[in-house]
Write a protein that holds these residues in place. Structure first.
Motif, PDB file in Angstrom:
ATOM      1  N   LYS A 271      12.498  72.111  43.338  1.00  0.00           N
ATOM      2  CA  LYS A 271      11.490  73.065  43.522  1.00  0.00           C
ATOM      3  C   LYS A 271      12.140  74.231  44.321  1.00  0.00           C
ATOM      4  O   LYS A 271      11.580  74.902  45.038  1.00  0.00           O
ATOM      5  CB  LYS A 271      10.305  72.564  44.310  1.00  0.00           C
ATOM      6  N   ASN A 272      13.232  74.528  43.931  1.00  0.00           N
ATOM      7  CA  ASN A 272      14.074  75.690  44.493  1.00  0.00           C
ATOM      8  C   ASN A 272      14.345  75.631  46.078  1.00  0.00           C
ATOM      9  O   ASN A 272      14.126  76.909  46.713  1.00  0.00           O
ATOM     10  CB  ASN A 272      13.656  77.010  44.146  1.00  0.00           C
ATOM     11  N   ALA A 273      14.289  74.260  46.471  1.00  0.00           N
ATOM     12  CA  ALA A 273      14.437  74.262  47.925  1.00  0.00           C
ATOM     13  C   ALA A 273      15.901  75.102  48.264  1.00  0.00           C
ATOM     14  O   ALA A 273      16.897  74.964  47.485  1.00  0.00           O
ATOM     15  CB  ALA A 273      14.622  72.883  48.279  1.00  0.00           C
ATOM     16  N   MET A 274      16.280  75.527  49.334  1.00  0.00           N
ATOM     17  CA  MET A 274      17.408  76.226  49.824  1.00  0.00           C
ATOM     18  C   MET A 274      18.340  75.245  50.342  1.00  0.00           C
ATOM     19  O   MET A 274      18.183  74.747  51.539  1.00  0.00           O
ATOM     20  CB  MET A 274      16.948  77.264  50.681  1.00  0.00           C
ATOM     21  N   ASN A 275      19.261  74.773  49.588  1.00  0.00           N
ATOM     22  CA  ASN A 275      20.231  74.123  50.277  1.00  0.00           C
ATOM     23  C   ASN A 275      21.569  74.881  50.848  1.00  0.00           C
ATOM     24  O   ASN A 275      21.598  76.275  50.532  1.00  0.00           O
ATOM     25  CB  ASN A 275      20.762  72.944  49.319  1.00  0.00           C
ATOM     26  N   PRO A 276      22.462  74.337  51.424  1.00  0.00           N
ATOM     27  CA  PRO A 276      23.660  75.366  51.968  1.00  0.00           C
ATOM     28  C   PRO A 276      24.262  76.237  50.935  1.00  0.00           C
ATOM     29  O   PRO A 276      24.611  77.226  51.048  1.00  0.00           O
ATOM     30  CB  PRO A 276      24.567  74.279  52.535  1.00  0.00           C
ATOM     31  N   GLN A 277      24.399  75.717  49.778  1.00  0.00           N
ATOM     32  CA  GLN A 277      24.963  76.322  48.684  1.00  0.00           C
ATOM     33  C   GLN A 277      24.218  77.564  48.229  1.00  0.00           C
ATOM     34  O   GLN A 277      24.605  78.753  47.978  1.00  0.00           O
ATOM     35  CB  GLN A 277      25.202  75.476  47.385  1.00  0.00           C
ATOM     36  N   MET A 278      22.683  77.365  48.470  1.00  0.00           N
ATOM     37  CA  MET A 278      21.926  78.402  47.850  1.00  0.00           C
ATOM     38  C   MET A 278      22.037  79.634  49.012  1.00  0.00           C
ATOM     39  O   MET A 278      21.833  80.865  48.665  1.00  0.00           O
ATOM     40  CB  MET A 278      20.321  78.074  47.604  1.00  0.00           C
ATOM     41  N   HIS A 279      22.060  79.289  50.221  1.00  0.00           N
ATOM     42  CA  HIS A 279      22.169  80.228  51.321  1.00  0.00           C
ATOM     43  C   HIS A 279      23.648  80.843  51.139  1.00  0.00           C
ATOM     44  O   HIS A 279      23.668  82.174  51.407  1.00  0.00           O
ATOM     45  CB  HIS A 279      22.077  79.356  52.830  1.00  0.00           C
ATOM     46  N   ARG A 280      24.506  80.451  50.815  1.00  0.00           N
ATOM     47  CA  ARG A 280      25.912  81.158  50.417  1.00  0.00           C
ATOM     48  C   ARG A 280      25.799  81.731  49.243  1.00  0.00           C
ATOM     49  O   ARG A 280      26.047  83.231  49.440  1.00  0.00           O
ATOM     50  CB  ARG A 280      26.853  80.007  50.167  1.00  0.00           C
ATOM     51  N   ASP A 281      25.049  81.424  48.300  1.00  0.00           N
ATOM     52  CA  ASP A 281      24.671  82.141  47.022  1.00  0.00           C
ATOM     53  C   ASP A 281      23.820  83.501  47.207  1.00  0.00           C
ATOM     54  O   ASP A 281      24.279  84.288  46.660  1.00  0.00           O
ATOM     55  CB  ASP A 281      24.309  81.306  45.920  1.00  0.00           C
ATOM     56  N   MET A 282      22.936  83.159  48.254  1.00  0.00           N
ATOM     57  CA  MET A 282      22.110  84.497  48.473  1.00  0.00           C
ATOM     58  C   MET A 282      22.693  85.465  49.289  1.00  0.00           C
ATOM     59  O   MET A 282      22.592  86.783  48.847  1.00  0.00           O
ATOM     60  CB  MET A 282      20.801  84.007  49.339  1.00  0.00           C
ATOM     61  N   ASN A 283      23.816  85.221  49.775  1.00  0.00           N
ATOM     62  CA  ASN A 283      24.749  86.062  50.754  1.00  0.00           C
ATOM     63  C   ASN A 283      25.550  86.849  49.633  1.00  0.00           C
ATOM     64  O   ASN A 283      25.519  88.054  49.683  1.00  0.00           O
ATOM     65  CB  ASN A 283      25.416  85.442  51.805  1.00  0.00           C
TER      66      ASN A 283
END
Ligand code: COA
Length: 272
Positions: free
Chosen positions: A26-38
């Protein structure tokens, strides 16, 4: 198209779209997504012609918020790791709020916790009528943190903000539009077209003016009228210098020739 592990980025001239891409979670924001968003924000910022950035989710969810397992349960026993893991999220949340281009949340489904927050951090938001928003933190024993309470207090009236913070109840896209958390809610089938229409209204404007309009809005929320007027005047001089007085030399010249009406749309840029 830039494909990161958990995020896809499309850049098309003045338009960029960030797709949160963990549909199975459900597009939960994991640590990888936080890095990817930066990384995604870095890429968009360095493609410096971008004027509007849409944030949306792949699948039936915008974002179910922070990944409760990877961000909270897994690093819990290591305080330093816990701190560092979540700091990366707090960095991109703040970058998104202060982003130089106009940010638009296209809320296509669940928007809980951090997903609610991202909607509130964006400058504009369009939701599907059936999207589901919630500040579920109270349901698992904390209060909305990391900017989520800020998003509620700055996007909802006081009684509604406190209601959703304290009860953890959900609200639909239609309710979110009624309370002002999003600009508009539309049937799911119209979400892309309505978002494109809004982005189309942004991308033919002068990018310096867009950036300064955002800065003036943000600053004047904290100023009294005399200080706000002083700030506006200083920013107008800055605008004049940075845009070579395009508002006078192009826009108002077109008005003078009666070739366009400012009340009804944007002047033709790139035309003397
Ligand atoms: N963190 C980690 N994983 C999450 C998640 C989150 N915030 N939200 C959803 N997921 C995962 C589920 O655990 C499930 O994983 P699995 O397939 O390995 O079991 C998968 O995403 C699908 O979710 P599921 O619960 O089966 O879908 P649903 O349609 O029944 O319910 C939600 C969707 C969003 C209502 C529900 O998943 C939920 O309550 N998520 C937490 C929302 C939340 O409180 N977010 C705030 C975080 S600050």
């Amino acid at each position: 198209m830039i494909a990161l592990d958990t995020v896809k980025v499309e850049i098309d001239g003045p338009r960029a779209t960030i797709h949160l891409n963990r549909p199975d979670k459900k597009n939960a924001m994991n640590p990888q997504m936080h890095r990817d968003m930066n990384a995604a924000l870095d890429a968009i910022e360095s493609a410096d012609e971008v004027k509007a950035v849409v944030v949306t989710g792949v699948g039936d969810s915008f974002s179910a918020g922070m990944d409760l397992e990877e961000c909270f349960l897994a690093p819990y026993n290591d305080p330093q790791l816990f701190y560092r893991t979540n700091l990366v999220a707090l960095q991109w949340f703040q970058r998104l709020k202060a982003f130089p281009a106009v940010t638009v949340a296209k809320v296509n489904g669940f928007a809980f916790g951090g997903g609610f927050e991202v909607t509130g951090l964006c400058d504009l938001a369009i939701a599907s009528e059936s999207a589901m928003f919630g500040l579920s933190e109270i349901n698992f024993g904390i209060f909305p943190a990391g900017g989520a309470s800020w998003a509620a207090t700055h996007n909802l009236p006081r009684k509604q903000a406190l209601y959703y913070i304290l009860t953890g109840d959900t609200l639909t896209g239609a309710q979110a539009a009624e309370y002002g958390l999003v600009n508009k809610a539309v049937p799911a089938a119209d979400l892309d077209a309505e978002t494109d229409r809004v982005v189309g209204r942004i991308v033919n404007k002068n990018p310096v003016t867009l950036r300064l309009a955002k800065e003036v809005y943000e600053r004047t929320t904290r100023l009294d009228l005399p200080d706000a007027i002083d700030y506006d005047q200083a920013k107008l001089w800055e605008l004049a210098r940075l845009t070579d007085n395009e508002w006078i030399t192009v826009a108002l010249k077109q008005f003078e020739k009666r070739s366009y009406r400012p009340g009804l749309g944007t002047y033709r840029r790139g035309v003397a």
